[in-house]
Design an enzyme around this catalytic site. Structure first.
Site, PDB file in Angstrom:
ATOM      1  CB  ALA A 151      -0.927   0.000   1.210  1.00 56.30           C
ATOM      2  CE  LYS A 168       7.277   3.022  -2.095  1.00 52.51           C
ATOM      3  NZ  LYS A 168       6.344   2.016  -1.569  1.00 52.51           N
ATOM      4  CE1 TYR A 208       5.701   5.727  -4.128  1.00 46.59           C
ATOM      5  CE2 TYR A 208       7.908   6.041  -5.015  1.00 46.59           C
ATOM      6  CZ  TYR A 208       6.794   5.247  -4.834  1.00 46.59           C
ATOM      7  OH  TYR A 208       6.778   3.969  -5.350  1.00 46.59           O
ATOM      8  CB  SER A 232      10.608   2.867  -5.086  1.00 44.98           C
ATOM      9  OG  SER A 232      10.869   3.668  -6.210  1.00 44.98           O
TER      10      SER A 232
HETATM   11  N1  LIG Z   1       4.291   0.354 -10.241  1.00 48.02           N
HETATM   12  C1  LIG Z   1       5.573   0.723 -10.175  1.00 48.02           C
HETATM   13  O1  LIG Z   1       6.222   1.046 -11.198  1.00 48.02           O
HETATM   14  C2  LIG Z   1       6.289   0.729  -8.852  1.00 48.02           C
HETATM   15  C3  LIG Z   1       7.663   1.029  -8.835  1.00 48.02           C
HETATM   16  C4  LIG Z   1       8.325   1.056  -7.615  1.00 48.02           C
HETATM   17  C5  LIG Z   1       7.624   0.778  -6.440  1.00 48.02           C
HETATM   18  N2  LIG Z   1       6.284   0.503  -6.478  1.00 48.02           N
HETATM   19  C6  LIG Z   1       5.582   0.254  -5.208  1.00 48.02           C
HETATM   20  O2  LIG Z   1       4.879  -0.969  -5.279  1.00 48.02           O
HETATM   21  C7  LIG Z   1       3.691  -0.879  -4.484  1.00 48.02           C
HETATM   22  C8  LIG Z   1       2.484  -1.272  -5.319  1.00 48.02           C
HETATM   23  O3  LIG Z   1       2.413  -0.399  -6.441  1.00 48.02           O
HETATM   24  P1  LIG Z   1       1.240  -0.474  -7.525  1.00 48.02           P
HETATM   25  O4  LIG Z   1       1.832  -0.051  -8.807  1.00 48.02           O
HETATM   26  O5  LIG Z   1       0.532  -1.776  -7.420  1.00 48.02           O
HETATM   27  O6  LIG Z   1       0.306   0.710  -7.012  1.00 48.02           O
HETATM   28  P2  LIG Z   1      -1.299   0.810  -6.991  1.00 48.02           P
HETATM   29  O7  LIG Z   1      -1.638   2.232  -6.746  1.00 48.02           O
HETATM   30  O8  LIG Z   1      -1.888   0.120  -8.159  1.00 48.02           O
HETATM   31  O9  LIG Z   1      -1.666  -0.054  -5.690  1.00 48.02           O
HETATM   32  C9  LIG Z   1      -1.563   0.453  -4.387  1.00 48.02           C
HETATM   33  C10 LIG Z   1      -2.735  -0.076  -3.592  1.00 48.02           C
HETATM   34  O10 LIG Z   1      -2.652   0.496  -2.276  1.00 48.02           O
HETATM   35  C11 LIG Z   1      -3.944   0.908  -1.884  1.00 48.02           C
HETATM   36  N3  LIG Z   1      -3.825   2.010  -0.931  1.00 48.02           N
HETATM   37  C12 LIG Z   1      -3.469   3.303  -1.196  1.00 48.02           C
HETATM   38  N4  LIG Z   1      -3.517   4.025  -0.059  1.00 48.02           N
HETATM   39  C13 LIG Z   1      -3.902   3.173   0.923  1.00 48.02           C
HETATM   40  C14 LIG Z   1      -4.137   3.345   2.308  1.00 48.02           C
HETATM   41  N5  LIG Z   1      -4.002   4.541   2.904  1.00 48.02           N
HETATM   42  N6  LIG Z   1      -4.526   2.261   3.038  1.00 48.02           N
HETATM   43  C15 LIG Z   1      -4.692   1.052   2.444  1.00 48.02           C
HETATM   44  N7  LIG Z   1      -4.501   0.843   1.123  1.00 48.02           N
HETATM   45  C16 LIG Z   1      -4.100   1.895   0.378  1.00 48.02           C
HETATM   46  C17 LIG Z   1      -4.635   1.348  -3.177  1.00 48.02           C
HETATM   47  O11 LIG Z   1      -6.050   1.311  -3.079  1.00 48.02           O
HETATM   48  C18 LIG Z   1      -4.095   0.325  -4.175  1.00 48.02           C
HETATM   49  O12 LIG Z   1      -4.945  -0.807  -4.265  1.00 48.02           O
HETATM   50  C19 LIG Z   1       3.650   0.551  -3.967  1.00 48.02           C
HETATM   51  O13 LIG Z   1       4.193   0.569  -2.666  1.00 48.02           O
HETATM   52  C20 LIG Z   1       4.535   1.305  -4.920  1.00 48.02           C
HETATM   53  O14 LIG Z   1       5.089   2.447  -4.318  1.00 48.02           O
HETATM   54  C21 LIG Z   1       5.603   0.465  -7.659  1.00 48.02           C
END
Ligand SMILES: NC(=O)c1ccc[n+]([C@@H]2O[C@H](COP(=O)([O-])OP(=O)(O)OC[C@H]3O[C@@H](n4cnc5c(N)ncnc54)[C@H](O)[C@@H]3O)[C@@H](O)[C@H]2O)c1
Length: 313
Positions: free
Chosen positions: A82, A152, A148, A124
């Site tokens: 999350a 992290k 952000y 990240s």
């Molecule tokens: N997608 C990328 O390129 C990428 C790269 C580096 C790191 N990340 C990390 O991976 C993780 C997942 O990323 P993603 O792409 O699936 O993002 P996403 O936004 O699709 O999923 C995040 C989920 O967290 C939930 N969420 C947000 N705020 C919340 C809260 N306060 N309480 C409970 N749930 C909450 C959202 O509803 C969502 O379902 C994140 O931590 C993101 O920072 C993603």
């Protein structure tokens, strides 16, 4: 091991990456408790998974420590996904710090108190800031630039704190530029993919700012999900680990890959202007050593699949 001992608590499990991780956990006979406030979660996909009888959804917020503590009871391990995204962190640092920093702490403190077997944390590549050299290694200097990225990085430090004080076993996965089915079109790094594909589908050339030398390390979401499961089960732990392909794909390369994938006869157009060239590529030696993980999907194959899938949806 009884089934209650094998329940994985997945925060943010209803999001883009979570929706690839949860089915992989089910295939491996885990039960899953998704903890997600559904801010960006996919309700239809979650409902399908809940119907299997092995997934439950707790519609709650990581900002509330008591809710996290209660919901985690009985879970043997934790995957913390999350977060709110990097672009929102600049426009709303208060919300970003609340969710990404305080939320991290609520999840880690609960996991340490409850003595879970392993916690996997979605960190990240942005913790490095603008890298001074490629490939980027886990021991390189960290210079996170936005709330952000700062959250992290501090998350990794907090995990070290709970490891030292309460014996928490953790792996922090530094994801590079994740792409694949189910990604949101607004995703910060991958929006360039959608932008190019949308133009190509109209028979228009991709427009590249500068010479297109800026690069990213695009890693397919299936490989990301495999890394999360590997981190949940690895013998080695308590380190951050880069998760990328190790290949830097420039914006100009990406345009060519997508032109081939969409199958149109155009050449990219270059828009001459000064662009700050940043480049990214992961050193993935540690991922192999610690997790036994390697990427399996090339950028060409992954982009081809994505273009085919989005053409039919
Ligand atoms: N997608 C990328 O390129 C990428 C790269 C580096 C790191 N990340 C990390 O991976 C993780 C997942 O990323 P993603 O792409 O699936 O993002 P996403 O936004 O699709 O999923 C995040 C989920 O967290 C939930 N969420 C947000 N705020 C919340 C809260 N306060 N309480 C409970 N749930 C909450 C959202 O509803 C969502 O379902 C994140 O931590 C993101 O920072 C993603």
């Amino acid at each position: 091991m009884s089934s209650s001992q094998r329940t994985v608590f997945v925060t943010g499990g209803a999001g883009f990456i979570g929706m690839h991780v949860v089915p992989m956990l089910l295939e491996r006979d885990y039960k899953v408790r998704i903890f997600d406030n559904m801010f960006r979660g996919d309700r239809d996909k979650v409902a399908e998974l809940v119907a299997t009888g092995n997934v439950e959804l707790i519609d709650q917020d990581v900002r509330y420590g008591g809710a996290v503590q209660n919901a985690m009871k009985g879970c043997e391990s934790v995957i913390h996904l999350a977060a709110v995204s990097i672009n929102k962190s600049v426009s709303d640092p208060y919300e970003s710090v609340d969710i990404n920093m305080v939320g991290n702490h609520n999840v880690f403190a609960a996991a340490a108190d409850q003595g879970v077997r392993r916690l996997v944390y979605a960190s990240s590549a942005s913790v490095y800031g603008d890298p001074k050299k490629l490939p980027m290694h886990e021991d390189d200097e960290l210079a996170p630039l936005t709330p952000y990225c700062i959250a992290k990085r501090s998350g990794e430090d907090l995990l070290g704190f709970y490891e030292r004080t309460k014996g928490l076993s953790w792996v922090g996965l530094r994801f590079f530029n994740v792409y694949g089915p189910g990604q949101k079109t607004t995703a910060y790094y991958t929006s360039v993919i959608n932008h190019f594909v949308n133009r190509l589908r109209q028979g228009l050339p991709p427009v590249i700012d500068g010479k297109g030398e800026q690069s990213m390390d695009f890693i397919h979401v299936t490989d990301i999900a495999r890394s999360v499961v590997a981190a949940l089960e690895s013998e080695k732990a308590n380190v951050p680990v880069n998760i990328g392909t190790g290949i830097d794909t420039t914006v100009a390369d990406l345009a060519k890959i997508l032109i081939n994938a969409v199958g149109v006869d155009v050449e990219p157009t270059f828009n001459p202007r000064d662009v700050l060239v940043s480049r990214r590529a992961a050193d993935i030696t540690r991922a192999k050593e610690v997790l036994g993980w390697e990427p399996t999907i090339s950028v060409e194959d992954g982009m081809n699949e994505l273009v085919k899938l989005t053409a039919t949806t």
